[in-house]
Design a protein around this motif. Structure first.
Motif, PDB file in Angstrom:
ATOM      1  N   LEU A  99       6.246   4.737  -4.024  1.00  0.00           N
ATOM      2  CA  LEU A  99       5.983   4.929  -2.605  1.00  0.00           C
ATOM      3  C   LEU A  99       4.683   4.197  -2.319  1.00  0.00           C
ATOM      4  N   ILE A 100       4.745   3.233  -1.396  1.00  0.00           N
ATOM      5  CA  ILE A 100       3.542   2.465  -1.070  1.00  0.00           C
ATOM      6  C   ILE A 100       3.288   2.574   0.428  1.00  0.00           C
ATOM      7  N   ASN A 101       2.055   2.298   0.843  1.00  0.00           N
ATOM      8  CA  ASN A 101       1.780   2.287   2.275  1.00  0.00           C
ATOM      9  C   ASN A 101       2.080   0.904   2.847  1.00  0.00           C
ATOM     10  N   ALA A 102       1.849   0.758   4.144  1.00  0.00           N
ATOM     11  CA  ALA A 102       2.207  -0.498   4.813  1.00  0.00           C
ATOM     12  C   ALA A 102       1.393  -1.680   4.298  1.00  0.00           C
ATOM     13  N   GLN A 103       0.239  -1.396   3.681  1.00  0.00           N
ATOM     14  CA  GLN A 103      -0.597  -2.472   3.150  1.00  0.00           C
ATOM     15  C   GLN A 103      -0.255  -2.805   1.696  1.00  0.00           C
ATOM     16  N   GLY A 104       0.711  -2.078   1.109  1.00  0.00           N
ATOM     17  CA  GLY A 104       1.147  -2.387  -0.250  1.00  0.00           C
ATOM     18  C   GLY A 104       0.432  -1.611  -1.330  1.00  0.00           C
ATOM     19  N   ASN A 119      -0.121   7.962 -13.107  1.00  0.00           N
ATOM     20  CA  ASN A 119      -1.312   8.392 -12.373  1.00  0.00           C
ATOM     21  C   ASN A 119      -2.286   7.243 -12.137  1.00  0.00           C
ATOM     22  N   PHE A 120      -2.320   6.282 -13.070  1.00  0.00           N
ATOM     23  CA  PHE A 120      -3.237   5.163 -12.938  1.00  0.00           C
ATOM     24  C   PHE A 120      -2.676   4.054 -12.038  1.00  0.00           C
ATOM     25  N   LEU A 121      -1.401   4.158 -11.688  1.00  0.00           N
ATOM     26  CA  LEU A 121      -0.841   3.204 -10.730  1.00  0.00           C
ATOM     27  C   LEU A 121      -1.249   3.539  -9.301  1.00  0.00           C
ATOM     28  N   ILE A 122      -1.507   4.826  -9.048  1.00  0.00           N
ATOM     29  CA  ILE A 122      -1.828   5.263  -7.692  1.00  0.00           C
ATOM     30  C   ILE A 122      -3.146   4.630  -7.240  1.00  0.00           C
ATOM     31  N   GLY A 123      -3.093   4.057  -6.035  1.00  0.00           N
ATOM     32  CA  GLY A 123      -4.274   3.393  -5.483  1.00  0.00           C
ATOM     33  C   GLY A 123      -4.360   1.925  -5.807  1.00  0.00           C
ATOM     34  N   LYS A 124      -3.439   1.429  -6.656  1.00  0.00           N
ATOM     35  CA  LYS A 124      -3.433   0.004  -7.012  1.00  0.00           C
ATOM     36  C   LYS A 124      -2.511  -0.759  -6.049  1.00  0.00           C
ATOM     37  N   PRO A 125      -2.855  -2.011  -5.697  1.00  0.00           N
ATOM     38  CA  PRO A 125      -1.946  -2.834  -4.891  1.00  0.00           C
ATOM     39  C   PRO A 125      -0.727  -3.236  -5.729  1.00  0.00           C
ATOM     40  N   LEU A 126       0.460  -3.065  -5.173  1.00  0.00           N
ATOM     41  CA  LEU A 126       1.660  -3.476  -5.897  1.00  0.00           C
ATOM     42  C   LEU A 126       1.642  -4.972  -6.163  1.00  0.00           C
ATOM     43  N   ALA A 127       0.983  -5.741  -5.295  1.00  0.00           N
ATOM     44  CA  ALA A 127       0.913  -7.201  -5.464  1.00  0.00           C
ATOM     45  C   ALA A 127       0.247  -7.577  -6.781  1.00  0.00           C
ATOM     46  N   MET A 180      14.597  -2.863  -4.050  1.00  0.00           N
ATOM     47  CA  MET A 180      15.201  -2.340  -2.823  1.00  0.00           C
ATOM     48  C   MET A 180      14.096  -1.624  -2.053  1.00  0.00           C
ATOM     49  N   VAL A 181      13.863  -2.079  -0.837  1.00  0.00           N
ATOM     50  CA  VAL A 181      12.712  -1.619  -0.046  1.00  0.00           C
ATOM     51  C   VAL A 181      13.220  -0.941   1.224  1.00  0.00           C
ATOM     52  N   ALA A 182      12.853   0.336   1.374  1.00  0.00           N
ATOM     53  CA  ALA A 182      13.281   1.104   2.547  1.00  0.00           C
ATOM     54  C   ALA A 182      12.045   1.517   3.347  1.00  0.00           C
ATOM     55  N   PRO A 183      11.883   1.026   4.588  1.00  0.00           N
ATOM     56  CA  PRO A 183      10.718   1.410   5.391  1.00  0.00           C
ATOM     57  C   PRO A 183      10.856   2.828   5.946  1.00  0.00           C
ATOM     58  N   ILE A 184       9.736   3.542   5.996  1.00  0.00           N
ATOM     59  CA  ILE A 184       9.682   4.880   6.594  1.00  0.00           C
ATOM     60  C   ILE A 184       8.740   4.800   7.790  1.00  0.00           C
ATOM     61  N   ARG A 185       9.239   5.192   8.940  1.00  0.00           N
ATOM     62  CA  ARG A 185       8.459   5.072  10.169  1.00  0.00           C
ATOM     63  C   ARG A 185       8.112   6.449  10.734  1.00  0.00           C
ATOM     64  N   ASN A 186       7.032   6.509  11.515  1.00  0.00           N
ATOM     65  CA  ASN A 186       6.727   7.741  12.227  1.00  0.00           C
ATOM     66  C   ASN A 186       7.486   7.766  13.544  1.00  0.00           C
ATOM     67  N   PRO A 207       5.789   2.708  14.186  1.00  0.00           N
ATOM     68  CA  PRO A 207       5.154   1.932  13.113  1.00  0.00           C
ATOM     69  C   PRO A 207       5.487   2.468  11.719  1.00  0.00           C
ATOM     70  N   ILE A 208       5.473   1.559  10.742  1.00  0.00           N
ATOM     71  CA  ILE A 208       5.744   1.931   9.350  1.00  0.00           C
ATOM     72  C   ILE A 208       4.553   2.705   8.794  1.00  0.00           C
ATOM     73  N   ILE A 209       4.843   3.835   8.157  1.00  0.00           N
ATOM     74  CA  ILE A 209       3.786   4.619   7.522  1.00  0.00           C
ATOM     75  C   ILE A 209       3.843   4.491   5.995  1.00  0.00           C
ATOM     76  N   SER A 210       5.026   4.187   5.462  1.00  0.00           N
ATOM     77  CA  SER A 210       5.146   4.009   4.011  1.00  0.00           C
ATOM     78  C   SER A 210       6.448   3.291   3.698  1.00  0.00           C
ATOM     79  N   LEU A 211       6.583   2.896   2.433  1.00  0.00           N
ATOM     80  CA  LEU A 211       7.775   2.176   1.978  1.00  0.00           C
ATOM     81  C   LEU A 211       8.254   2.808   0.678  1.00  0.00           C
ATOM     82  N   GLN A 212       9.546   3.065   0.595  1.00  0.00           N
ATOM     83  CA  GLN A 212      10.156   3.510  -0.647  1.00  0.00           C
ATOM     84  C   GLN A 212      10.707   2.273  -1.363  1.00  0.00           C
TER      85      GLN A 212
END
Length: 231
Positions: free
Chosen positions: A96-101, A119-127, A171-177, A181-186
């Motif tokens: 689960l990532i935010n709109a900024q990746g 746990n160490f992946l959290i907060g890291k950019p997926l890029a 496979m990327v699924a956007p989650i919107r409020n 606007p997109i709040i996160s991505l699965q």
């Protein structure tokens, strides 16, 4: 104070008022005034008792509501644990990532795939785990999601920490409020390196078999034609 205790106190007060009336030496007019005052006190005590009964009823209703809320909280906690385990122990990597990746959540398979504890992946950019040559394309695709609603399928080269890069299907699924606007991505990620290699091998085998099949057909046709001419 319970309802029974409150009722008992009201009864005692009334008895004390009636006892006082016997010892008061007043004129008839004063006695009338005292009697009226006593009646008002008794009426007030009656109203107070009624209010206490209503409060007791409200408290019982609140206790029922509290019991229902506790049961709902227990049910939600069980459901949350159930879905957490489904997410955490799924055979595919899920993020689960935010709109900024930035990675917000990662399951165990994602940790194994990236060679990093979840746990160490959290907060890291997926890029950071995308091949450097494809990071610009990855960010472009992220930005384009604001205009898309359906699940997107991407192919990227993923570079795990300290491991060999591999071809991955995302496979990327956007989650919107509610505002849009997109709040996160699965994101689900699967290593498709072996699958692509198997396809290449099948294509190579097929390309070798086609000329042989063509030669075989040509030889059969030539033999048939020769036999026809001879006859």
């Amino acid at each position: 104070m319970s309802e029974e205790e409150f009722t008992r106190h009201i009864k005692i007060i009334r008895q004390q008022i009636e006892a006082l009336q016997k010892y008061i030496d007043l004129t008839p007019t004063q006695q009338q005034q005292v009697a009226e005052a006593m009646e008002e006190i008794v009426a007030s005590l009656g109203n107070l008792q009624l209010q206490q009964e209503e409060m007791q009823t409200s408290l019982e209703a609140l206790e029922d509501i509290q019991d229902e809320l506790l049961q709902q909280n227990e049910y939600l906690a069980i459901e949350r644990q159930y879905y957490y385990e489904l997410f955490n122990f799924a055979p595919d990597a899920y993020l689960l990532i935010n709109a900024q990746g930035m990675i917000l959540k990662a399951n165990r398979t994602a940790g194994a795939l990236f060679n990093v504890l979840p746990n160490f992946l959290i907060g890291k950019p997926l890029a950071n785990f995308v091949a450097e040559a494809e990071r610009s394309l990855f960010r472009t695709k992220l930005n384009q999601l604001s205009q898309l609603d359906s699940v997107q399928e991407w192919e990227m080269v993923i570079c795990p920490r300290g491991g060999q890069p591999f071809d991955a299907a995302l496979m990327v699924a956007p989650i919107r409020n509610t505002a849009g606007p997109i709040i996160s991505l699965q994101i689900s990620i699967r290593d498709v390196t072996k699958y692509k290699q198997a396809n290449l091998q099948l294509q190579a085998i097929a390309s070798q078999l086609l000329p042989e099949a063509a030669d075989c057909r040509n030889s059969s046709f030539a033999r048939w034609l020769a036999g026809t001419v001879c006859r």
